[in-house]
Design a protein around this motif. Structure first.
Motif, PDB file in Angstrom:
ATOM      1  N   UNK A   1       0.818  -1.210   0.000  1.00 42.91           N
ATOM      2  CA  UNK A   1       0.000   0.000   0.000  1.00 42.91           C
ATOM      3  C   UNK A   1       0.852   1.261   0.000  1.00 42.91           C
ATOM      4  N   UNK A   2       2.050   1.205   0.604  1.00 43.53           N
ATOM      5  CA  UNK A   2       2.939   2.364   0.581  1.00 43.53           C
ATOM      6  C   UNK A   2       3.559   2.535  -0.802  1.00 43.53           C
ATOM      7  N   UNK A   3       3.948   1.445  -1.433  1.00 47.46           N
ATOM      8  CA  UNK A   3       4.598   1.522  -2.743  1.00 47.46           C
ATOM      9  C   UNK A   3       3.622   1.777  -3.884  1.00 47.46           C
ATOM     10  N   UNK A   4       2.386   1.328  -3.737  1.00 43.60           N
ATOM     11  CA  UNK A   4       1.385   1.467  -4.792  1.00 43.60           C
ATOM     12  C   UNK A   4       0.100   2.078  -4.225  1.00 43.60           C
ATOM     13  N   UNK A   5       0.132   3.373  -3.892  1.00 41.25           N
ATOM     14  CA  UNK A   5      -1.070   3.988  -3.324  1.00 41.25           C
ATOM     15  C   UNK A   5      -2.208   4.014  -4.342  1.00 41.25           C
ATOM     16  N   UNK A   6      -3.421   4.002  -3.833  1.00 38.96           N
ATOM     17  CA  UNK A   6      -4.605   4.041  -4.683  1.00 38.96           C
ATOM     18  C   UNK A   6      -4.711   5.439  -5.278  1.00 38.96           C
TER      19      UNK A   6
END
Length: 155
Positions: free
Chosen positions: A77-82
């Motif tokens: 979730x930190x590397x690929x935020x929505x």
């Protein structure tokens, strides 16, 4: 009941737990139960593959896989935020900037209440009487910042 049956049932119990946790995540999304579901599924598969896993070892495996899956998920979730095209998607106060509101409780000494759509919000601004129409200019501490508008007749 034979040992093989117990082991097979233990694996099925872990798989069923994974399915239930996954379903619970769909019903009440919070992006947390899915990681426990992954850990339960891995534990179930491990019990199928390694019939020597006792219940205490299964619980330890579930705990370890829970931590691992949560850490991986957190990193994901930190590397690929929505991404969204609406930067104010979850900022209700920011979405109201520019809205015209009506004073429902007089703004006295800078504080009162205004109607926004079908809701009532606390507001900060210049003194105003009920029925006065104002424009939202921002938000401060959960209260709307409002200012008078020239040419807006009372509602």
């Amino acid at each position: 009941m034979s040992l093989d049956t117990l082991i097979a049932n233990a694996a099925l119990i872990w798989i069923a737990t994974a399915i239930l946790l996954g379903a619970a995540e769909l019903i009440v999304p919070g992006a947390f139960l899915v990681f426990l579901a992954i850990a339960a599924a891995i534990t179930g598969l491990a019990v199928f593959a390694l019939p020597v896993l006792t219940v205490p070892l299964q619980l330890i495996a579930f705990g370890v896989w829970s931590v691992v899956s949560i850490l991986i998920g957190r990193r994901w979730y930190q590397d690929y935020p929505v991404a969204t095209e609406d930067p104010m998607l979850n900022d209700r106060g920011a979405r109201m900037i520019g809205e015209i509101v009506t004073v429902v409780e007089p703004i006295i000494k800078g504080e009162g209440r205004v109607q926004v759509g079908d809701g009532i919000w606390s507001a900060l601004g210049a003194d105003a009487l009920p029925g006065t129409r104002l424009r939202v200019t921002g938000m401060q501490g959960g209260k709307l910042l409002v200012e008078g508008q020239v040419g807006l007749p009372p509602h």
